[in-house]
Design an enzyme around this catalytic site. Structure first.
Site, short mmCIF file in Angstrom:
data_model
loop_
_atom_site.label_atom_id
_atom_site.label_comp_id
_atom_site.label_asym_id
_atom_site.label_seq_id
_atom_site.Cartn_x
_atom_site.Cartn_y
_atom_site.Cartn_z
N CYS A 172 0.84 -1.11 0.30
CA CYS A 172 0.41 0.24 0.25
C CYS A 172 1.15 1.56 0.29
O CYS A 172 1.58 1.65 1.23
CB CYS A 172 -0.52 -0.33 1.07
N CYS A 198 0.53 3.19 3.03
CA CYS A 198 1.49 3.17 4.36
C CYS A 198 2.96 3.24 4.20
O CYS A 198 3.20 3.15 5.09
CB CYS A 198 0.93 1.50 4.73
N ASP A 224 -1.96 16.13 -2.75
CA ASP A 224 -2.23 14.69 -3.46
C ASP A 224 -1.42 15.30 -4.71
O ASP A 224 -0.99 15.85 -5.63
CB ASP A 224 -3.42 15.20 -4.34
N HIS A 281 -5.29 0.24 8.31
CA HIS A 281 -5.31 0.79 6.92
C HIS A 281 -6.99 -0.30 6.79
O HIS A 281 -6.52 -1.45 7.69
CB HIS A 281 -4.18 -0.75 6.44
N GLY A 317 -13.47 5.88 -9.20
CA GLY A 317 -12.15 6.15 -8.28
C GLY A 317 -11.24 6.62 -7.51
O GLY A 317 -10.26 6.84 -7.17
N THR A 336 -8.35 4.58 -6.37
CA THR A 336 -6.40 4.60 -6.71
C THR A 336 -6.55 3.05 -5.70
O THR A 336 -5.98 2.75 -6.31
CB THR A 336 -6.78 5.31 -7.55
N HIS A 344 -6.63 2.41 0.16
CA HIS A 344 -6.70 2.70 1.82
C HIS A 344 -7.40 3.65 2.12
O HIS A 344 -7.29 4.85 1.82
CB HIS A 344 -5.21 3.05 2.29
N HIS A 367 -8.99 7.17 2.53
CA HIS A 367 -8.62 8.19 2.70
C HIS A 367 -9.57 9.27 2.23
O HIS A 367 -10.80 9.39 1.50
CB HIS A 367 -7.35 8.64 1.87
N HIS A 392 -10.20 13.22 0.80
CA HIS A 392 -9.35 14.43 -0.03
C HIS A 392 -10.32 15.61 0.00
O HIS A 392 -11.64 15.87 0.62
CB HIS A 392 -10.32 13.57 -1.56
#
Length: 110
Positions: free
Chosen positions: A4, A7, A30, A46, A92, A94, A97, A99, A101
């Site tokens: 990952c 990670c 990003d 994770h 979307g 990708t 894990h 997260h 935005h």
């Protein structure tokens, strides 16, 4: 998870432009920004999907969202921002894990 990318960023194995870090989350830029300011808020634990949450993980995501709200002005997001959690390939996501935005710094289209 050894494969990952998030990670590996958390472990310091891959560099990232970190903006904030504590014992539960890391926030970094990003690499393919979709707005003037585009940050990723990543729990250090994770797990891939909202459906993987239990009570402990739900509380972690709640604290992460609270931290986002407190840090947004520090990141220059005083006039509003967008929070997005992509789930699955069709949305979307990708990196598998979970997260968040955080986008802003300009007027965003719908």
């Amino acid at each position: 998870m050894e494969d990952c990318i998030f990670c590996k960023i958390i472990a310091g194995q891959i560099p990232a432009k970190k903006k904030y870090e504590d014992h539960e989350i890391v926030v970094f830029e990003d690499i393919e920004p979709k707005a003037k300011i585009h940050l990723l808020c990543v729990p250090k634990e994770h797990f891939a999907y909202l459906s993987d949450m239990d009570g402990v993980r739900s509380a972690l995501i709640g604290r992460t969202l609270q931290k986002v709200a407190k840090l947004a002005p520090v990141f220059g997001l005083k006039d509003g921002y967008r929070v997005i959690i992509n789930q699955g390939d069709n949305a979307g996501q990708t990196v598998k894990h979970l997260h968040i935005h955080l986008l802003g710094g300009e007027t965003l289209p719908f």
